[in-house]
Design a protein around this motif. Sequence first.
Motif, PDB file in Angstrom:
ATOM      1  N   ALA A   1      -5.011  19.584   3.088  1.00  0.00           N
ATOM      2  CA  ALA A   1      -4.991  18.480   4.059  1.00  0.00           C
ATOM      3  C   ALA A   1      -4.468  18.950   5.412  1.00  0.00           C
ATOM      4  O   ALA A   1      -5.030  18.611   6.467  1.00  0.00           O
ATOM      5  CB  ALA A   1      -4.125  17.335   3.522  1.00  0.00           C
TER       6      ALA A   1
ATOM      7  N   ILE B   1       8.357  14.698   2.805  1.00  0.00           N
ATOM      8  CA  ILE B   1       6.923  14.622   2.495  1.00  0.00           C
ATOM      9  C   ILE B   1       6.486  15.674   1.467  1.00  0.00           C
ATOM     10  O   ILE B   1       5.941  15.343   0.419  1.00  0.00           O
ATOM     11  CB  ILE B   1       6.086  14.773   3.783  1.00  0.00           C
TER      12      ILE B   1
ATOM     13  N   GLU C   1      -3.096   9.459  -4.469  1.00  0.00           N
ATOM     14  CA  GLU C   1      -3.314  10.714  -3.740  1.00  0.00           C
ATOM     15  C   GLU C   1      -3.844  10.445  -2.327  1.00  0.00           C
ATOM     16  O   GLU C   1      -3.436  11.105  -1.364  1.00  0.00           O
ATOM     17  CB  GLU C   1      -4.281  11.616  -4.510  1.00  0.00           C
TER      18      GLU C   1
ATOM     19  N   PHE D   1       6.440   4.577   2.814  1.00  0.00           N
ATOM     20  CA  PHE D   1       6.159   4.900   4.204  1.00  0.00           C
ATOM     21  C   PHE D   1       6.846   3.911   5.144  1.00  0.00           C
ATOM     22  O   PHE D   1       7.230   4.270   6.258  1.00  0.00           O
ATOM     23  CB  PHE D   1       4.648   4.931   4.466  1.00  0.00           C
TER      24      PHE D   1
ATOM     25  N   MET E   1      -0.058   9.416   4.465  1.00  0.00           N
ATOM     26  CA  MET E   1       1.353   9.514   4.843  1.00  0.00           C
ATOM     27  C   MET E   1       1.655  10.881   5.458  1.00  0.00           C
ATOM     28  O   MET E   1       2.365  10.991   6.451  1.00  0.00           O
ATOM     29  CB  MET E   1       2.248   9.287   3.615  1.00  0.00           C
ATOM     30  N   GLN E   2       1.111  11.924   4.849  1.00  0.00           N
ATOM     31  CA  GLN E   2       1.368  13.289   5.327  1.00  0.00           C
ATOM     32  C   GLN E   2       0.862  13.476   6.758  1.00  0.00           C
ATOM     33  O   GLN E   2       1.412  14.279   7.518  1.00  0.00           O
ATOM     34  CB  GLN E   2       0.708  14.289   4.371  1.00  0.00           C
TER      35      GLN E   2
ATOM     36  N   ILE F   1       0.829  -1.213   0.000  1.00  0.00           N
ATOM     37  CA  ILE F   1       0.000   0.000   0.000  1.00  0.00           C
ATOM     38  C   ILE F   1       0.868   1.271   0.000  1.00  0.00           C
ATOM     39  O   ILE F   1       0.549   2.233  -0.693  1.00  0.00           O
ATOM     40  CB  ILE F   1      -1.001  -0.006   1.201  1.00  0.00           C
TER      41      ILE F   1
ATOM     42  N   GLY G   1       2.903  12.966  -6.408  1.00  0.00           N
ATOM     43  CA  GLY G   1       1.790  12.110  -6.021  1.00  0.00           C
ATOM     44  C   GLY G   1       0.649  12.904  -5.410  1.00  0.00           C
ATOM     45  O   GLY G   1      -0.494  12.438  -5.371  1.00  0.00           O
ATOM     46  N   LEU G   2       0.961  14.103  -4.905  1.00  0.00           N
ATOM     47  CA  LEU G   2      -0.100  15.009  -4.438  1.00  0.00           C
ATOM     48  C   LEU G   2       0.439  16.426  -4.595  1.00  0.00           C
ATOM     49  O   LEU G   2       1.563  16.717  -4.162  1.00  0.00           O
ATOM     50  CB  LEU G   2      -0.452  14.720  -2.971  1.00  0.00           C
TER      51      LEU G   2
ATOM     52  N   VAL H   1      -3.268   7.769  -0.558  1.00  0.00           N
ATOM     53  CA  VAL H   1      -2.122   7.260   0.201  1.00  0.00           C
ATOM     54  C   VAL H   1      -1.206   8.407   0.646  1.00  0.00           C
ATOM     55  O   VAL H   1      -0.725   8.443   1.794  1.00  0.00           O
ATOM     56  CB  VAL H   1      -1.346   6.208  -0.627  1.00  0.00           C
ATOM     57  N   GLU H   2      -0.994   9.373  -0.241  1.00  0.00           N
ATOM     58  CA  GLU H   2      -0.144  10.520   0.117  1.00  0.00           C
ATOM     59  C   GLU H   2      -0.736  11.333   1.276  1.00  0.00           C
ATOM     60  O   GLU H   2      -0.009  11.800   2.150  1.00  0.00           O
ATOM     61  CB  GLU H   2       0.067  11.435  -1.100  1.00  0.00           C
ATOM     62  N   ILE H   3      -2.058  11.518   1.248  1.00  0.00           N
ATOM     63  CA  ILE H   3      -2.699  12.256   2.353  1.00  0.00           C
ATOM     64  C   ILE H   3      -2.461  11.530   3.681  1.00  0.00           C
ATOM     65  O   ILE H   3      -2.121  12.144   4.690  1.00  0.00           O
ATOM     66  CB  ILE H   3      -4.223  12.410   2.099  1.00  0.00           C
TER      67      ILE H   3
ATOM     68  N   ARG I   1      -1.857  19.424  -0.568  1.00  0.00           N
ATOM     69  CA  ARG I   1      -1.168  19.138   0.703  1.00  0.00           C
ATOM     70  C   ARG I   1      -1.531  20.182   1.757  1.00  0.00           C
ATOM     71  O   ARG I   1      -1.712  19.851   2.932  1.00  0.00           O
ATOM     72  CB  ARG I   1       0.353  19.109   0.497  1.00  0.00           C
TER      73      ARG I   1
END
Lengths: 131, 131, 131, 131, 131, 131
Positions: free
Chosen positions: E68, E54, F99, B42, F105-106, B38, E59-60, F101-103, E65
Motif C-alpha cells: 500500500a 499504524i 483490511e 481512526f 487509515m494507513q 466504520i 487487521g492488515l 479500512v486498514e489501508i 502494508r
Amino acid sequence: MTLHQQTAPQTRRDRGLDALKRIDGQGGEAVVNALADIAPDFADMLLEFPFGDIYTREGLDLRSREVATIAALAAMGTATPQLKVHMQAGLNVGLSREEIVEICMQMAVYAGFPAALNALFAAKEVFAEAA
Amino acid sequence: MTLHQQTAPQTRRDRGLDALKRIDGQGGEAVVNALADIAPDFADMLLEFPFGDIYTREGLDLRSREVATIAALAAMGTATPQLKVHMQAGLNVGLSREEIVEICMQMAVYAGFPAALNALFAAKEVFAEAA
Amino acid sequence: MTLHQQTAPQTRRDRGLDALKRIDGQGGEAVVNALADIAPDFADMLLEFPFGDIYTREGLDLRSREVATIAALAAMGTATPQLKVHMQAGLNVGLSREEIVEICMQMAVYAGFPAALNALFAAKEVFAEAA
Amino acid sequence: MTLHQQTAPQTRRDRGLDALKRIDGQGGEAVVNALADIAPDFADMLLEFPFGDIYTREGLDLRSREVATIAALAAMGTATPQLKVHMQAGLNVGLSREEIVEICMQMAVYAGFPAALNALFAAKEVFAEAA
Amino acid sequence: MTLHQQTAPQTRRDRGLDALKRIDGQGGEAVVNALADIAPDFADMLLEFPFGDIYTREGLDLRSREVATIAALAAMGTATPQLKVHMQAGLNVGLSREEIVEICMQMAVYAGFPAALNALFAAKEVFAEAA
Amino acid sequence: MTLHQQTAPQTRRDRGLDALKRIDGQGGEAVVNALADIAPDFADMLLEFPFGDIYTREGLDLRSREVATIAALAAMGTATPQLKVHMQAGLNVGLSREEIVEICMQMAVYAGFPAALNALFAAKEVFAEAA
C-alpha cells in the motif's frame, strides 16, 4: 475607488518589485533575473500579480500571508525551490524558526508525513544558509 | 513542565477532544461520529494526533494554525469537506471572513485560479451557513 | 513597445472581459457573477491576469491555448467545474468534439486512467448541454 | 511464450517504436533503454500504449498532442524528466520555442506560479541542450 | 527525562522505534536522526503515530502494508526519498524485487506513465544499493 | 478496419474483459458501457491495457494488486468513483472489509487525514451497497 483605479501599469510593476524585495529578498530577485532570457514578460507578471496585486493588499497581514504560502507549498510538495524562498521570506517578515517548523509539522496532518519531512529538511537548509 | 508531562494516554484523547470541540466545533464532532461504525479507532487517532498532539502545541498560535490549514487544503483541492470544517474553525478562533477570503485569493498564486475559485465558493457556503 | 505599455488598468480589465466573453462565454460570465458577493476584487483579477494578460497574448493561438488548458485541468483532476467551462471554451474557439475527446484519452498516459475517465464523463455532460 | 507473442504485437510495438523515435527522439529511446534491466515488459507497454495506441491516432494532430502533454506535465509538477523529453518532442513536431514558453506561462493560471516557473526553467535547460 | 517519559507513552514510542527498525531499517533510523536538530518532537511523532500506532495494528499484514505504501508514494510522485525507504522496507518484510516492480508498473494505470517510470528508476537505485 | 484489428486484439481485449468482469464486476462493466457513446475506443483501451496487460500478469497476486490500487486512489484523492469500484473489487478478490479500512487509515500517514477520511467514507458507502 476600486483597487486598481489609481495605478498606472508601471506603478503596479514597481509596487510589485518593491514588495518582492521586501518580502522575498535576494531569492525573489534571483528568480526574476533567471527569467530574463527565457520569459521576460513572465518576470513582469510575477512582479505584477502575486507581488503587486496580492501581497500588497490589506485584509491579511504579511506574516499570515507567509504562513499561508509556506503551508500551501509544503502541502503541495511540488515546489521545493519556491518553498525555500518563502521560508526565507517568512523569516524576513517576522516568523520565527520555531513557527516555520511548526507549520511544517502541522502539514503531516493534512498532506502526510513525507510532505512534512521534506518541508522540514528544506527548512534545515534555509536556516543553515541564513545562519 | 513540558506539554505532555501530566498526561496519561487517555488524557491525550481527552485533550484532543477538547481541542477539537473548541476549534472545529460541530463540524469536527460530526466527523468523529461518522467514523463510529466504520473505523472507531481512526476517530481516536484523529483526536489524538492532529488535535491532541499538534493543535495543542505551543510555538504557533491557533489563529496561524488555521491560516496554514485553510491555505493547504485550498491549495490541495482534494479535501473540500475538511476545507469547509476549517473555514468554520478559522472563524471560531478569530479569523475574519475577509481574512479567509484573502487566503483563498492568495492561493491563486501558488495553486492556480481554479483552486482559489473552488475555495472561495466553499467559503461562500460556510459563511451562508454561519450567518 | 512592451506588452503593458499602452494599457491603462481599466483597459486591461475590459480587454479581459472581452476575452472572457469570447472564449468562455456564459460559463465564464457566471463565474465572475458568482464572485460578486464573496470576492469582487478576485473577479477583477480573474479578468485581468488570465484573460487580460495571458489569453490575449500573441505567441500561441487560442485553439492551442484551450488544448493546453483542457489537458492540464483533466490531468490535475481537482477542477471539474473549470474543466467543463474550458471544454465549452474549446468548442467556442474551434476545437471539435473529437479533438476534445482525444485530449482526454491522451491524459490516461500522463495522469492515469481515472483522470481520463473523469474528464471524458465531464465532456459527455458538456456536449449534452451544448447539443 | 511471452505475454504479447500471440497478439502479433510486433506490429503494435513496432508502430510505437516508430512513433517514439519520430516524436521523442533520443530522449525517448534513452528511457526505453534504461528500463531494459529493471522492467523490460514496461518498455514494451510504453511503446505499445502511449506511442502505438495514442500518438498514432487520427483525431488530433501531433503538434496539439505535444501542447497537451507539455501543459499537463507542467501543471502536475511531478514529472520533470518527462516534461523535458516532451519539450524536445514539441520542438521535433514543429512547436516553436516561443510557443513552448507560452504554454508554460499559461500554466501559472491553472496550476500556480511555481509550476510555471519550474516548467520555464526546465525549458531553459532543454533549449540550451538543443542549441 | 525525555518528552513523554511519565505518560507511559514510552511504550508507544518504543513500540514505534521497534517497528521502524524492523520495517524501514537503516533508512528509517537515518530519517529520525536527521530530525534531531530541526524538529526532535516530530521524530517522536513519526515513531509514535505511523510506526507505533499504524504499522503495529493487526487487521492488515506488514507485507500488504508495504504494498500500500509503495503504491501510494509512487502514485503521488512527491516523495521520492520516502518511496525509496519503503522499497527497501518492502524487501525487508518479504516482498520480492519482482513484486515491487509490478506495483510500480501498475501505477501507470492509476497515476500515469511518468509516475510509474520515476518509481521504477527509484527501484533500480534501491536494488543497486541493496545488491 | 478498426485500430486493433490486425493485431489479433480480440485476444487481448477478451482477456481484459474477462479480468474486468472477475475483478471489478458490475462497476467495471458500467464504466465500459458509459464510454460507448463518448469514447468507445477508450473502452477498448481500458480493457486492453489495465485489465488485459496489467491485472493478468503474474508476479503479483490479485489481492496485492487491489491493495495497491485502493491505496493509490485513496492517496491521490482525485478519483472517488474509481476508488469505490476498486473497494468493491477488493472485496471480490478476497480482501476483508477490515483490511480495506486498514489501508484507508494507513493513508493518513502518507497523504494526510483528509485523504484517509474521504476514503473511509467512500468505503462506508461501498459496504452499505454491498450489504
